[in-house]
Design an enzyme around this catalytic site. Structure first.
Site, PDB file in Angstrom:
ATOM      1  N   HIS A  72      -4.685  -2.810   3.478  1.00 49.10           N
ATOM      2  CA  HIS A  72      -4.631  -1.745   4.833  1.00 49.10           C
ATOM      3  C   HIS A  72      -3.027  -1.211   5.065  1.00 49.10           C
ATOM      4  O   HIS A  72      -1.978  -1.711   4.821  1.00 49.10           O
ATOM      5  CB  HIS A  72      -4.638  -2.161   6.240  1.00 49.10           C
ATOM      6  CG  HIS A  72      -5.317  -1.038   6.973  1.00 49.10           C
ATOM      7  ND1 HIS A  72      -6.175  -0.651   6.708  1.00 49.10           N
ATOM      8  CD2 HIS A  72      -3.965  -0.085   7.473  1.00 49.10           C
ATOM      9  CE1 HIS A  72      -5.910   0.550   7.507  1.00 49.10           C
ATOM     10  NE2 HIS A  72      -4.906   0.330   8.066  1.00 49.10           N
ATOM     11  N   CYS A  73      -3.267   0.029   4.264  1.00 45.13           N
ATOM     12  CA  CYS A  73      -1.868   0.633   3.981  1.00 45.13           C
ATOM     13  C   CYS A  73      -1.296   1.245   5.028  1.00 45.13           C
ATOM     14  O   CYS A  73      -2.440   2.223   5.140  1.00 45.13           O
ATOM     15  CB  CYS A  73      -2.554   1.552   2.353  1.00 45.13           C
ATOM     16  SG  CYS A  73      -0.844   2.668   1.755  1.00 45.13           S
ATOM     17  N   PRO A  74      -0.192   1.333   5.611  1.00 45.92           N
ATOM     18  CA  PRO A  74      -0.160   2.526   6.817  1.00 45.92           C
ATOM     19  C   PRO A  74       0.081   3.707   6.356  1.00 45.92           C
ATOM     20  O   PRO A  74       0.136   4.505   7.325  1.00 45.92           O
ATOM     21  CB  PRO A  74       1.040   1.434   7.591  1.00 45.92           C
ATOM     22  CG  PRO A  74       1.916   0.604   6.041  1.00 45.92           C
ATOM     23  CD  PRO A  74       0.828   0.803   4.833  1.00 45.92           C
ATOM     24  N   MET A 108      -3.226   5.339   6.735  1.00 46.63           N
ATOM     25  CA  MET A 108      -3.822   4.667   7.627  1.00 46.63           C
ATOM     26  C   MET A 108      -4.824   4.635   6.979  1.00 46.63           C
ATOM     27  O   MET A 108      -6.164   4.492   7.363  1.00 46.63           O
ATOM     28  CB  MET A 108      -4.402   5.869   8.251  1.00 46.63           C
ATOM     29  CG  MET A 108      -2.765   6.765  10.006  1.00 46.63           C
ATOM     30  SD  MET A 108      -3.025   7.169  10.712  1.00 46.63           S
ATOM     31  CE  MET A 108      -4.177   7.012  11.481  1.00 46.63           C
ATOM     32  N   ASN A 109      -5.497   3.685   6.224  1.00 50.50           N
ATOM     33  CA  ASN A 109      -7.124   3.443   5.317  1.00 50.50           C
ATOM     34  C   ASN A 109      -6.193   2.536   4.397  1.00 50.50           C
ATOM     35  O   ASN A 109      -5.620   2.030   4.189  1.00 50.50           O
ATOM     36  CB  ASN A 109      -7.306   4.345   4.475  1.00 50.50           C
ATOM     37  CG  ASN A 109      -8.234   4.418   3.814  1.00 50.50           C
ATOM     38  OD1 ASN A 109      -9.314   3.294   4.596  1.00 50.50           O
ATOM     39  ND2 ASN A 109      -8.755   5.248   2.442  1.00 50.50           N
TER      40      ASN A 109
END
Length: 378
Positions: A107-109, A112-113
């Protein structure tokens, strides 16, 4: 270790600010002073590709399982209680996106996805265009700084003060972005394209190797082989299993196979799609993300040796469960094979290194939770 932000919206705000400040600021204060119009247009094209790839990486769903998905017999059956459905191979439930993600990478900050099967090409193109744009800008800035340095004895009014100020601020900032994104891009290429693994699967491989080095993996693999392939429990295989546990010490790669790894080109085609679409903004990977082809090593053949049967186990071969620790008081027995000799030594347990899969962490301090996985659904 993956970044965790107190306010998630900063994950979009920070990259947006950096792209705008470095890209448009450099164009207005530096490039427009001396660069030809065609070169300025080329720079703006690269900048636009960053925005488009970033938008697609943010807005494209990483992929969710097909409705009423039924797992084939050659993979582990993992049921997600939150989604009330079976998870396809390589899938995990994301605690932030609140869905099962196909071939979940992390999950990539910054988007946001989740980065998963469906939007991995967009994410990789986003990194690629950042590297291209910042590399071009780095070369232009370096030449401009060198030119100004050569003319340093001229009166100050020959150069715009705004250009000098922006060069001073943006040059190190642009170099920092170029360096960090290049490292991330190379890590993605190494994991996914070179080895065919997501970041979670690379983490799992490290976990398995740690279990192997501590002497806790072999027994689990043999037990899983007997359970999944009961017909392989022949007299010879039982004898081989006993030797593996007591005398013979096999290498890690003789017992663990990552079934989704092919050659470099095949991996690239699988995760990025046809070669002519690699730079196309809307290019998608090959397949549906619910089922994946497997290499020849993972093919089960009844008449093969015990090692071949173990290598054909579904991923992860231990089933994602940690075997019982061989404890002697407060210490742990570790077995290693060095220069053909079996070494046995007693080690004090390291906090977290002998934990269950849900709590184990690697040398970078990364746990399954750090990749965004809902560990309760594993």
């Amino acid at each position: 270790m993956p970044v965790k932000l107190r306010w998630p919206w900063l994950g979009i705000a920070i990259p947006t600010f950096l792209i705008s400040f470095i890209g448009y600021g450099a164009h207005y204060f530096i490039l427009s002073n001396f660069l030809s119009v065609p070169k300025q247009i080329t720079f703006e094209f690269c900048l636009s590709m960053i925005w488009l790839s970033y938008y697609l990486a943010i807005c494209t769903n990483p992929g969710r399982p097909l409705p009423n998905y039924k797992p084939p017999p050659d993979i582990w059956r993992n049921f997600c209680k939150k989604c009330q459905s079976y998870k396809p191979e390589r899938s995990h439930h994301c605690k932030t996106c609140n869905q099962c993600v196909l071939m979940m990478d992390h999950h990539c900050p910054w988007t946001m996805n989740c980065v998963g099967f469906a939007n991995y090409p967009h994410f990789l193109r986003f990194l690629f265009w950042i590297i291209v744009t910042t590399s071009v800008l780095f070369c232009i800035q370096a030449k401009r700084i060198y030119f100004i340095w050569q003319q340093r004895h001229l009166p100050g009014y020959f150069f715009k003060k705004s250009e000098l100020i922006f060069l001073t601020i943006s040059s190190p900032l642009n170099s920092f972005v170029l360096l960090t994104i290049t490292i991330l891009f190379l890590r993605c290429l190494f994991n996914q394209i070179l080895n065919g693994r997501s970041q979670i699967e690379s983490w799992d491989m490290d976990r398995l190797e740690s279990l192997f080095n501590s002497g806790r993996l072999t027994q689990k693999l043999i037990d899983n082989t007997w359970r999944i392939y009961p017909e392989s429990r022949s007299f010879q295989n039982k004898k081989d299993a006993e030797e593996h546990l007591t005398k013979k010490r096999p290498r890690f790669d003789e017992l663990v196979n990552f079934p989704y790894d092919f050659d470099l080109y095949t991996n690239a085609l699988l995760y990025l799609g046809p070669i002519h679409l690699w730079l196309w903004p809307y290019g998608v990977p090959t397949g549906d993300g619910n089922n994946f082809p497997k290499n020849g090593i993972s093919k089960y053949e009844a008449n093969s040796s015990l090692e071949d049967h173990i290598l054909s186990l579904p991923w992860p071969p231990d089933g994602g469960k940690t075997n019982t620790v061989f404890n002697h008081g407060s210490s742990t027995i570790e077995m290693r094979n060095e220069s053909g000799e079996q070494l046995i030594r007693t080690r004090l347990p390291q906090n977290g290194r002998h934990a269950s899969r849900e709590k184990w962490y690697n040398d970078w301090g990364e746990s399954l939770d750090d990749f965004g996985v809902d560990v309760d659904m594993e």
